[in-house]
Design a protein around this motif. Structure first.
Motif, PDB file in Angstrom:
ATOM      1  N   GLY A 124     -16.853  84.426   7.891  1.00  0.00           N
ATOM      2  CA  GLY A 124     -16.168  84.801   6.664  1.00  0.00           C
ATOM      3  C   GLY A 124     -16.071  83.657   5.685  1.00  0.00           C
ATOM      4  N   SER A 125     -15.000  83.656   4.893  1.00  0.00           N
ATOM      5  CA  SER A 125     -14.853  82.656   3.826  1.00  0.00           C
ATOM      6  C   SER A 125     -14.000  81.452   4.248  1.00  0.00           C
ATOM      7  N   ASP A 185     -20.263  83.189   2.365  1.00  0.00           N
ATOM      8  CA  ASP A 185     -19.558  83.639   3.572  1.00  0.00           C
ATOM      9  C   ASP A 185     -20.406  83.320   4.795  1.00  0.00           C
TER      10      ASP A 185
END
Length: 174
Positions: free
Chosen positions: A127-128, A148
């Motif tokens: 993810g981020s 990401d």
């Protein structure tokens, strides 16, 4: 214990013997120094480890002398050895015990972390979130990735990600 160490250990007793005599218990003649009851003195950690080593025939760790980079052991022959490392090889746990460093990554709510580490290291689970965050003493450093991140494949102490194509991999090792 060396002769020097014995002499240094006895210095406090010499100072007591030469100290100004204050009030004495009834029946103790002048010039006689009162000594604590021999049963009140407990053996030091070194003495205890030495007795155990001599009795077992095996080296015994002196726990009070252990640090992240050194280990002191009483030997069966009555000597002591100290092993030193330039980097931490063990970490003191919250219960006071020591655990060997173990970089094997384990999954947590915040990402992947080493089983036993001297500093706070977190590798993102995708993810981020930052790719990796390293913290020590209330300070942290985070390394981010411009896109990401996919979930890593973890093996031992290494997290591997395919970031763009099958031939482009990003590896982070704890």
């Amino acid at each position: 214990m060396t002769a020097t160490a014995v002499a240094v250990a006895l210095l406090p007793f010499a100072a007591v013997a030469q100290a100004d005599e204050g009030p004495k218990a009834p029946g103790v003649p002048a010039g006689v120094t009162e000594a604590p009851d021999a049963q009140e003195a407990s053996p030091s950690a070194e003495e205890t480890a030495s007795v155990k080593a001599q009795g077992s025939g095996k080296a015994v760790e002196v726990a009070s002398e252990t640090t992240a980079t050194s280990l002191t052991s009483a030997q069966p022959d009555g000597t002591f050895t100290k092993s030193l490392s330039p980097l931490p090889v063990r970490v003191k746990q919250s219960d006071g015990s020591w655990a060997a460093m173990d970089a094997t990554l384990v999954k947590t709510d915040g990402g992947w972390v080493p089983k036993v580490s001297a500093s706070a290291l977190t590798i993102s689970d995708g993810g981020s979130d930052p790719l990796v965050t390293l913290g020590s003493g209330g300070t942290s450093l985070a390394l981010s990735w411009p896109t990401d991140l996919p979930e890593p494949t973890v093996s031992g102490a290494t997290a591997t990600r395919e970031v763009h194509a099958e031939y482009e991999k990003l590896r982070i090792a704890a």
